[in-house]
Write an enzyme that holds these catalytic residues in place. Structure first.
Site, PDB file in Angstrom:
ATOM      1  N   GLN A 104      27.406  92.820  25.048  1.00 45.04           N
ATOM      2  CA  GLN A 104      26.127  92.114  25.106  1.00 45.04           C
ATOM      3  C   GLN A 104      24.982  93.117  25.305  1.00 45.04           C
ATOM      4  OE1 GLN A 104      24.687  89.617  28.325  1.00 45.04           O
ATOM      5  NE2 GLN A 104      24.365  87.906  26.920  1.00 45.04           N
ATOM      6  N   TYR A 191      14.410  86.607  29.034  1.00 44.81           N
ATOM      7  CA  TYR A 191      14.279  88.042  28.802  1.00 44.81           C
ATOM      8  C   TYR A 191      13.426  88.280  27.547  1.00 44.81           C
ATOM      9  CZ  TYR A 191      17.515  88.081  32.608  1.00 44.81           C
ATOM     10  OH  TYR A 191      18.062  87.860  33.848  1.00 44.81           O
ATOM     11  N   ARG A 238      22.940  84.868  21.936  1.00 46.03           N
ATOM     12  CA  ARG A 238      22.921  83.897  23.036  1.00 46.03           C
ATOM     13  C   ARG A 238      21.533  83.278  23.146  1.00 46.03           C
ATOM     14  NH1 ARG A 238      24.929  83.729  29.353  1.00 46.03           N
ATOM     15  NH2 ARG A 238      26.725  82.562  28.690  1.00 46.03           N
ATOM     16  N   GLY A 338      33.277  81.391  32.817  1.00 46.90           N
ATOM     17  CA  GLY A 338      32.697  82.537  33.505  1.00 46.90           C
ATOM     18  C   GLY A 338      33.353  82.808  34.837  1.00 46.90           C
ATOM     19  N   ARG A 339      32.877  82.118  35.866  1.00 47.39           N
ATOM     20  CA  ARG A 339      33.378  82.384  37.211  1.00 47.39           C
ATOM     21  C   ARG A 339      34.907  82.382  37.332  1.00 47.39           C
ATOM     22  NH1 ARG A 339      29.212  78.891  40.361  1.00 47.39           N
ATOM     23  NH2 ARG A 339      28.457  78.715  38.231  1.00 47.39           N
TER      24      ARG A 339
HETATM   25  C1  PHB Z   1      21.096  86.519  32.682  1.00 50.31           C
HETATM   26  O1  PHB Z   1      21.612  86.444  31.566  1.00 50.31           O
HETATM   27  O2  PHB Z   1      20.333  85.656  33.067  1.00 50.31           O
HETATM   28  C2  PHB Z   1      21.394  87.677  33.550  1.00 50.31           C
HETATM   29  C3  PHB Z   1      22.179  88.696  33.042  1.00 50.31           C
HETATM   30  C4  PHB Z   1      22.451  89.802  33.836  1.00 50.31           C
HETATM   31  C5  PHB Z   1      21.924  89.896  35.115  1.00 50.31           C
HETATM   32  C6  PHB Z   1      21.161  88.880  35.609  1.00 50.31           C
HETATM   33  C7  PHB Z   1      20.883  87.759  34.822  1.00 50.31           C
HETATM   34  O3  PHB Z   1      22.219  90.987  35.844  1.00 50.31           O
END
Ligand code: PHB
Length: 390
Positions: A104, A191, A238, A338-339
Site C-alpha cells: 500500500q 489523505y 482504496r 483486519g484486527r
Molecule cells: C488510515 O488509512 O487511515 C491510516 C493508515 C495508517 C496509519 C494511520 C491511519 O498509520
C-alpha cells in the site's frame, strides 16, 4: 454459496482464497542509518508477514512515497534503497511460504506534523486548509512521540502535483524491485488523494481543482503511471466514500464522484477497489461497528455495474458466516479481516476449521516492543499440540 476458500483470479494473479489481510500500521520498522533512508522494514517484519502467508492476499501496511509523505512516525516507506532492500526480505519470505503480497502506497498530505518532516518543513496539501481536530503520531514539544494536532499545510503548486505523480510512479517501481506482486493506492481516509477529490475541500483553480474531472485528475494520473509500471491487474485503489476521517468535510458530490471514479478506474485496468465502510460519522475507526448505511447496498450495486474488477470489503469482519453471507450478496468478491489477523497468523486455517480466534491486546498494536504482540501469536494447531487450546 460462495466459499471464502474458493480461489479468485485477480487480474493475472491467482489468489488461493477470498481472504484478504488489509493494511495495518504496526510501527515495527527500524530507523535508517541516514535520515533520508526513512523508517526501514526488517527481518522481524518478514517473520510477521511470512506467518500470515496463507491469506489469499496480503496488503502491506502503508508506505510513504517520499519524505514529505511521512505523516506518522515509524511508518515505513519505499523511497530509499534501504527500504527496497528491507521490503525484499519481507516479500521473499511471503513468497517462500506461498503467499501473495501487494504494497500500500500513500501520501498523507495535510495529515502531518512538521516534527517528523525533513527540516521541520510544513506538510503539503491540496489546499492550505488545516485538518482542524485531526492528530498524527509525531514529536511533542518535549521531543517524545505522541499524538499531536496536525500542522497547517502549504498548497502544492500545479507542477508539484505533476511531480508527485512521478513520485508515486517511482515508488511503484521501487515496490516492484522489492518483489511485490502489485500495489494498492491509498485514496481514502482524508489523505492527499482524497483531499483532491473532495469538492468542498478542493478549492483549487488549476487543472487539479474545480470540475469532477479536475478533482480526480491527480488520482487518475497516478493510476495511469502505476499501471504502466506494474501492468494492468496488479493495481488496486482504496476508497472511503462518505468517510469523515481526517476532518474531511461532508461532500454533497460524494456519490457522483465515487461512481465516476470507479468507472474510470475500471477503464484504466485497475484490479480492485478496496472499501472500508464502517467509519462512524465522527471518523472514529477504532470503535467502528458494521454500519452499512454509510455506503448502502444500492450504491455498491451501482458502483459494481460500472467496474469490471473486484471489490474488497473491509469492515469489522470476524467470522466466516458473515463473510460468506456478504460474498453471497454478489456485491463483493473478497473479504478483508483486519484486527483478527493481529493475533491469528493462521486465520485462514482457523476460519476453515471453525477453530476459535485469539484476541490481541490493543496496547501492543503500535509499539517498539518488537515481537511482543506481533510475531509471538502461535498458530492454533501448534497451540493445541502444546495443550494451550483456548
Ligand atoms: C488510515 O488509512 O487511515 C491510516 C493508515 C495508517 C496509519 C494511520 C491511519 O498509520
Amino acid at each position: 454459496m460462495t466459499s471464502l476458500f474458493d480461489p479468485y483470479d485477480l487480474g493475472p494473479v491467482r489468489l488461493k482464497s477470498r481472504i484478504v489481510m488489509p493494511p495495518m500500521t504496526r510501527t515495527r520498522t527500524t530507523e535508517g542509518d541516514l535520515p533520508t533512508d526513512g523508517d526501514v522494514p526488517n527481518a522481524l517484519m518478514a517473520t510477521y508477514y511470512g506467518q500470515r502467508a496463507s491469506a489469499g492476499l496480503i496488503i502491506s501496511e502503508v508506505n510513504d512515497v517520499d519524505q514529505s509523505s511521512h505523516g506518522y512516525a515509524r511508518v515505513p516507506g519505499i523511497h530509499s534503497e534501504a527500504q527496497v532492500r528491507g521490503w525484499r526480505v519481507v516479500t521473499d519470505e511471503v513468497h517462500r511460504r506461498g503467499g501473495t503480497i501487494f504494497m500500500q502506497l500513500w501520501h498523507v498530505g495535510r495529515l502531518a506534523h512538521s516534527s517528523i518532516l525533513p527540516n521541520g518543513q510544513a506538510p503539503v496539501g491540496a489546499t492550505a486548509e488545516r485538518a482542524e481536530g485531526s492528530e498524527v503520531f509525531a514529536h511533542g514539544p518535549d521531543g517524545r512521540l505522541r499524538f499531536m494536532p496536525v500542522d497547517t499545510p502549504r498548497a502544492l503548486g500545479t507542477e508539484e502535483v505533476s511531480a508527485m505523480v512521478r513520485t508515486f510512479a517511482n515508488a511503484a517501481a521501487n515496490a516492484r524491485r522489492a518483489g511485490f506482486d502489485g500495489v494498492e493506492i491509498h485514496a481514502a481516509n482524508g489523505y492527499l488523494i482524497e483531499q483532491f477529490m473532495n469538492s468542498v475541500l478542493n478549492t483549487r483553480t488549476d487543472r487539479y481543482g474545480g470540475s469532477l474531472e479536475n478533482r480526480t485528475r491527480f488520482l487518475m494520473e497516478i493510476v495511469d503511471a502505476v499501471v504502466a509500471e506494474f501492468g494492468p491487474g496488479r493495481v488496486g485503489v482504496r476508497l472511503s466514500p462518505f468517510g469523515k476521517y481526517g476532518s474531511m468535510p461532508a461532500d454533497p458530490l460524494t456519490e457522483e464522484t465515487f461512481l465516476y471514479v470507479v468507472e474510470q478506474l475500471g477503464r484504466r485496468g485497475v484490479a480492485y477497489v478496496h472499501l472500508l465502510y464502517e467509519l462512524l460519522p465522527d471518523g472514529n475507526m477504532e470503535s467502528a461497528e458494521f454500519k452499512p448505511r454509510y455506503l448502502d447496498h444500492a450504491m455498491l450495486a451501482k458502483a459494481r455495474a460500472k467496474f469490471p474488477g473486484a471489490f474488497i470489503w473491509c469492515g469489522g469482519f470476524t467470522d466466516r458466516a458473515r463473510a460468506e453471507a456478504s460474498l453471497d450478496t454478489g456485491l463483493v468478491d473478497l473479504i478483508a479481516f483486519g484486527r483478527p489477523y493481529i493475533a491469528n497468523p493462521d486465520l485462514s486455517e482457523r476460519l476453515r476449521n471453525g477453530w476459535p480466534l485469539a484476541v490481541a491486546d490493543r496496547s501492543t498494536y503500535y509499539t517498539r516492543n518488537g515481537e511482543v504482540g506481533y510475531t509471538d501469536f502461535p498458530a492454533y494447531s501448534n497451540d493445541r499440540a502444546v495443550g494451550k487450546a483456548a
